[in-house]
Design a protein around this motif. Structure first.
Motif, short mmCIF file in Angstrom:
data_model
loop_
_atom_site.label_atom_id
_atom_site.label_comp_id
_atom_site.label_asym_id
_atom_site.label_seq_id
_atom_site.Cartn_x
_atom_site.Cartn_y
_atom_site.Cartn_z
N THR A 176 1.03 -0.90 -0.55
CA THR A 176 0.57 -0.14 -0.19
C THR A 176 1.09 1.51 0.67
O THR A 176 1.93 0.95 0.19
CB THR A 176 -0.93 -0.04 0.98
OG1 THR A 176 -2.00 1.08 1.07
CG2 THR A 176 0.16 0.51 2.82
N ARG B 43 -7.73 8.00 -1.00
CA ARG B 43 -9.28 7.49 -0.85
C ARG B 43 -9.71 7.23 0.72
O ARG B 43 -11.25 7.40 0.72
CB ARG B 43 -9.02 5.86 -1.11
CG ARG B 43 -8.00 5.56 -2.22
CD ARG B 43 -8.81 5.57 -3.82
NE ARG B 43 -8.20 5.70 -4.07
CZ ARG B 43 -8.36 4.28 -5.29
NH1 ARG B 43 -9.52 3.72 -4.80
NH2 ARG B 43 -7.56 4.44 -6.45
N ARG C 164 -5.46 -5.63 2.90
CA ARG C 164 -5.34 -3.79 3.36
C ARG C 164 -6.12 -2.73 2.78
O ARG C 164 -6.33 -1.75 3.35
CB ARG C 164 -4.03 -3.72 1.92
CG ARG C 164 -4.63 -3.81 0.11
CD ARG C 164 -4.37 -3.14 -0.24
NE ARG C 164 -4.68 -4.00 -2.19
CZ ARG C 164 -3.65 -3.46 -3.00
NH1 ARG C 164 -2.72 -3.37 -2.77
NH2 ARG C 164 -4.00 -3.67 -3.78
N GLY D 221 -16.32 -2.80 0.38
CA GLY D 221 -15.93 -1.23 0.04
C GLY D 221 -16.90 -0.28 -0.54
O GLY D 221 -17.64 1.05 -0.28
N ARG D 222 -17.14 -0.88 -1.43
CA ARG D 222 -18.46 0.28 -2.70
C ARG D 222 -19.32 -0.05 -2.26
O ARG D 222 -20.74 0.72 -2.53
CB ARG D 222 -18.10 -0.82 -4.02
CG ARG D 222 -16.76 0.10 -4.52
CD ARG D 222 -16.87 0.07 -6.10
NE ARG D 222 -14.78 -0.03 -6.61
CZ ARG D 222 -15.21 0.34 -7.73
NH1 ARG D 222 -15.94 -0.36 -8.90
NH2 ARG D 222 -13.19 0.45 -7.96
N ASN E 195 -14.88 7.62 7.20
CA ASN E 195 -13.62 7.79 6.29
C ASN E 195 -13.81 8.92 5.32
O ASN E 195 -15.16 9.64 5.32
CB ASN E 195 -13.11 7.15 4.85
CG ASN E 195 -14.08 6.86 3.93
OD1 ASN E 195 -14.11 7.98 3.18
ND2 ASN E 195 -14.40 5.33 3.42
N1 COA Z 1 -3.42 0.64 -0.86
C1 COA Z 1 -3.62 0.05 -2.19
N2 COA Z 1 -4.30 -0.24 -2.55
C2 COA Z 1 -5.30 -0.85 -2.51
C3 COA Z 1 -5.99 -0.83 -0.77
C4 COA Z 1 -5.01 -0.18 0.00
N3 COA Z 1 -4.78 -0.55 0.93
N4 COA Z 1 -6.78 -1.14 -1.16
C5 COA Z 1 -7.30 -1.82 -1.72
N5 COA Z 1 -6.36 -1.41 -2.65
C6 COA Z 1 -6.92 -1.70 -3.98
C7 COA Z 1 -7.45 -2.73 -4.63
O1 COA Z 1 -6.92 -3.77 -4.74
C8 COA Z 1 -8.30 -2.93 -5.70
O2 COA Z 1 -6.98 -2.50 -7.26
P1 COA Z 1 -7.34 -3.28 -8.50
O3 COA Z 1 -8.05 -2.14 -9.23
O4 COA Z 1 -6.37 -3.77 -8.84
O5 COA Z 1 -7.80 -4.68 -8.12
C9 COA Z 1 -7.99 -0.98 -5.96
O6 COA Z 1 -7.52 -0.14 -4.83
C10 COA Z 1 -8.87 -0.15 -5.84
O7 COA Z 1 -10.28 -1.26 -5.74
P2 COA Z 1 -11.47 0.15 -5.28
O8 COA Z 1 -12.06 -1.12 -3.84
O9 COA Z 1 -12.35 0.06 -6.25
O10 COA Z 1 -11.33 1.24 -3.95
P3 COA Z 1 -12.36 1.88 -4.31
O11 COA Z 1 -12.22 3.09 -4.81
O12 COA Z 1 -13.73 1.47 -3.67
O13 COA Z 1 -11.76 1.93 -2.64
C11 COA Z 1 -12.57 1.97 -0.35
C12 COA Z 1 -11.64 1.29 -1.34
C13 COA Z 1 -12.24 1.35 0.91
C14 COA Z 1 -11.45 3.21 0.15
C15 COA Z 1 -13.80 2.31 -0.81
O14 COA Z 1 -14.52 1.98 -1.21
C16 COA Z 1 -14.91 3.41 0.72
O15 COA Z 1 -14.36 4.06 1.06
N6 COA Z 1 -15.59 1.66 1.33
C17 COA Z 1 -16.29 2.59 2.47
C18 COA Z 1 -15.21 1.87 3.35
C19 COA Z 1 -15.97 2.26 4.81
O16 COA Z 1 -15.55 3.79 5.26
N7 COA Z 1 -16.14 1.25 5.75
C20 COA Z 1 -16.02 1.81 7.19
C21 COA Z 1 -17.78 1.48 7.28
S1 COA Z 1 -18.38 2.21 8.96
#
Ligand code: COA
Length: 330
Positions: free
Chosen positions: A29, A37, A154, A222-223, A260
């Motif tokens: 990461t 993000r 991660r 996450g999405r 977040n």
């Molecule tokens: N570091 C680097 N890359 C990461 C990562 C990390 N910590 N976590 C995920 N990735 C990667 C994924 O593997 C994916 O790679 P790929 O495209 O090669 O498959 C890429 O980043 C994008 O992942 P994706 O899940 O599509 O990202 P996203 O834009 O949806 O962001 C979150 C991910 C988790 C940040 C986002 O979905 C989010 O904010 N969700 C809400 C989470 C939350 O608030 N939870 C608590 C609720 S109480």
């Protein structure tokens, strides 16, 4: 019916600060990805041997002191946590013992990110209904011991942190303090943010296979979480205002659960609230689940961001899915 208000707030954060750079040593990461993000720059992790009951007890001590009362004055403990020290008994009884309280009731709440507001609604009802004069509500988590720090985990591991917050709810004149609470759930999304195992459904309840499959680590869609959160936060905030004949213009401060930064910013934009009216500290603590709202509230009180008479909305969304709001006239 008499009113109920928050008469004291407190928090407890572990000393150990874990910056994003430290996580890059354990998984693939980057600081840039995490900040972009999630907005999180650092979080706190406990040292071995510290549980959420310990952090919760410390936050409770601070809240009780700030309320100007003693542990003996507490009539009921409500403890919200997804990471209790043990499967049973719950953390509430551990706090009762640790603070040397009377043999009062100790209620444990299992509603994750909404746990604190669910608990606060219980305190509100007991105090307004004259069953109790002083109810202690705690939200506390130790999540760092249960995260998957490999690259596989991660997406979840970078978000969450440890911490605790607490409030004491006491009597108030009607129309002051907690105006109303609004609780919701939608269990069809239970598996979109959950910890699958160990599970009493399985026999035996814990197996080597479960561990090999990593089922003992939290999993998150996450999405999905993002999409639902940015809809439910504004909805439940407006619900609380409408219930009390108020509008968004009356709101002095929104304290959302610190899921977040992108979620918080999207919620602020949806409600057309200026940045200074939406509190955020997620960059310093990450997402502390049930602890995030009482930690944030305690910081707001300390920083003088809430003045007497202000309309403040606390709002949550998280695993369950559950979401909730509490409207306060401070
Ligand atoms: N570091 C680097 N890359 C990461 C990562 C990390 N910590 N976590 C995920 N990735 C990667 C994924 O593997 C994916 O790679 P790929 O495209 O090669 O498959 C890429 O980043 C994008 O992942 P994706 O899940 O599509 O990202 P996203 O834009 O949806 O962001 C979150 C991910 C988790 C940040 C986002 O979905 C989010 O904010 N969700 C809400 C989470 C939350 O608030 N939870 C608590 C609720 S109480």
């Amino acid at each position: 019916m008499r009113g109920a208000r928050i008469i004291g707030t407190g928090r407890a954060l572990p000393m150990r600060v874990v910056k994003n750079e430290e996580l890059t040593l354990r998984m693939d990461t980057s600081d840039e990805w995490i900040v972009q993000r999630t907005g999180v720059r650092e979080r706190r992790y406990v040292d071995p041997g510290t549980g959420s009951s310990h952090l919760g007890a410390e936050a409770a001590r601070n809240a009780i002191a700030n309320a100007g009362i003693t542990p003996e004055d507490i009539d009921l403990i409500v403890f919200a946590s997804l990471s209790p020290d043990h499967v049973f008994p719950g953390n509430g009884v551990l706090v009762q013992e640790r603070l040397g309280m009377r043999t009062v009731g100790a209620l444990d709440v299992r509603d994750q990110c909404s746990g604190f507001l669910y608990g606060l609604s219980v305190a509100e009802a007991y105090v307004k209904g004259r069953f109790h004069d002083h109810v202690l509500v705690i939200g506390a988590e130790v999540q760092s011991t249960g995260l998957d720090f490999s690259t596989k985990g991660r997406d979840v591991a970078v978000i969450f942190g440890d911490g605790a917050g607490a409030v004491v709810v006491g009597p108030a004149e009607p129309g002051r303090g907690i105006l109303s609470s609004h609780l919701h759930s939608e269990g069809k999304y239970a598996k979109d943010l959950w910890l699958e195992a160990p599970s009493f459904i399985d026999n035996p309840w814990i197996t080597h296979e479960m561990i090999d499959a990593g089922k003992h680590f939290p999993k998150m869609n996450g999405r999905y979480v993002f999409t639902h959160a940015v809809r439910r936060f504004p909805e439940v905030t407006l619900e609380s205002l409408l219930k009390n004949g108020l509008t968004i213009a009356d709101l002095s401060l929104l304290i959302p659960h610190q899921a977040n930064l992108r979620i918080t910013q999207a919620v602020g934009a949806a409600l057309q609230l200026p940045e200074e009216k939406v509190f955020s500290n997620v960059e310093r603590y990450g997402n502390t689940t049930a602890a995030s709202i009482p930690i944030a509230l305690d910081e707001c009180v300390e920083q003088g961001r809430i003045r007497e008479g202000d309309i403040v909305c606390l709002a949550s969304f998280g695993s369950g899915f559950t979401w909730a709001s509490t409207l306060l006239r401070w």
